[in-house]
Design a protein around this motif. Sequence first.
Motif, PDB file in Angstrom:
ATOM      1  N   PRO A  24      -1.665  25.513 -11.895  1.00 49.80           N
ATOM      2  CA  PRO A  24      -2.427  26.109 -10.793  1.00 49.80           C
ATOM      3  C   PRO A  24      -2.801  27.551 -11.108  1.00 49.80           C
ATOM      4  O   PRO A  24      -2.057  28.268 -11.763  1.00 49.80           O
ATOM      5  N   TYR A  25      -3.960  27.970 -10.650  1.00 48.07           N
ATOM      6  CA  TYR A  25      -4.383  29.358 -10.815  1.00 48.07           C
ATOM      7  C   TYR A  25      -3.580  30.232  -9.857  1.00 48.07           C
ATOM      8  O   TYR A  25      -3.105  29.760  -8.830  1.00 48.07           O
ATOM      9  N   PRO A  27      -2.969  32.478  -6.760  1.00 46.20           N
ATOM     10  CA  PRO A  27      -3.728  32.528  -5.517  1.00 46.20           C
ATOM     11  C   PRO A  27      -4.386  33.887  -5.328  1.00 46.20           C
ATOM     12  O   PRO A  27      -3.900  34.902  -5.820  1.00 46.20           O
ATOM     13  N   ASP A  29      -5.303  37.297  -3.729  1.00 42.65           N
ATOM     14  CA  ASP A  29      -4.454  38.255  -3.023  1.00 42.65           C
ATOM     15  C   ASP A  29      -4.948  38.400  -1.597  1.00 42.65           C
ATOM     16  O   ASP A  29      -6.099  38.726  -1.359  1.00 42.65           O
ATOM     17  N   SER A  30      -4.073  38.152  -0.646  1.00 42.15           N
ATOM     18  CA  SER A  30      -4.473  38.260   0.753  1.00 42.15           C
ATOM     19  C   SER A  30      -3.979  39.552   1.396  1.00 42.15           C
ATOM     20  O   SER A  30      -4.402  39.903   2.488  1.00 42.15           O
ATOM     21  N   GLN A  83     -12.709  31.855 -11.313  1.00 42.45           N
ATOM     22  CA  GLN A  83     -12.000  32.142 -10.068  1.00 42.45           C
ATOM     23  C   GLN A  83     -12.413  33.510  -9.519  1.00 42.45           C
ATOM     24  O   GLN A  83     -12.953  34.345 -10.242  1.00 42.45           O
ATOM     25  N   PRO A 122       2.684  30.807  -8.272  1.00 37.77           N
ATOM     26  CA  PRO A 122       1.583  29.892  -7.968  1.00 37.77           C
ATOM     27  C   PRO A 122       1.582  29.366  -6.547  1.00 37.77           C
ATOM     28  O   PRO A 122       0.540  29.047  -6.004  1.00 37.77           O
ATOM     29  N   ASN A 123       2.747  29.291  -5.938  1.00 35.79           N
ATOM     30  CA  ASN A 123       2.857  28.760  -4.583  1.00 35.79           C
ATOM     31  C   ASN A 123       3.922  29.569  -3.858  1.00 35.79           C
ATOM     32  O   ASN A 123       5.084  29.578  -4.257  1.00 35.79           O
ATOM     33  N   ARG A 124       3.540  30.228  -2.795  1.00 34.24           N
ATOM     34  CA  ARG A 124       4.471  31.119  -2.086  1.00 34.24           C
ATOM     35  C   ARG A 124       5.620  30.375  -1.416  1.00 34.24           C
ATOM     36  O   ARG A 124       6.625  30.973  -1.066  1.00 34.24           O
TER      37      ARG A 124
END
Length: 139
Positions: A24-25, A27, A29-30, A83, A122-124
């Motif tokens: 997975p790329y 994510p 940044d939020s 991306q 990759p996954n929080r």
Amino acid sequence: MRPHLLLFPAALLLAADAGAQNMPYPPADSAPITSVQVTAAAKPQRIRQREAETISGAYEMSNGWYLRVLTSARYIDAIIDDQPPLRLVPVAPYRFVSGDGNVTMDFNHSRNDADLVMSYVPNRSLAQRIVISSRMAQR
């Protein structure tokens, strides 16, 4: 022996070959950049001209990704394949971190003879961190 029992080991072999291309790329940044908490210097670090010239360019990552690094005086934009760009701020010379702290890039990483070592979550929702290294592809 039942034929469908033989298909299961073959499916495992095919899944093992998929490997790095299915990673997975990182994510997007939020969090805003201002949410980075650093215990170093109180004022924001600037990227020096020599540092910018050294890290700017394209990198071929060990997992097959193509990374472009664009520099500015206060941050870098890292673009992986097609991306959206990841914005990272300097926290030390040649070390950059995303606003949410989930992506780090260390340039001129001489311990393992790589020009770049990138790590990301990759996954929080999982306790996992992926580390990828790279050599400079072109300037």
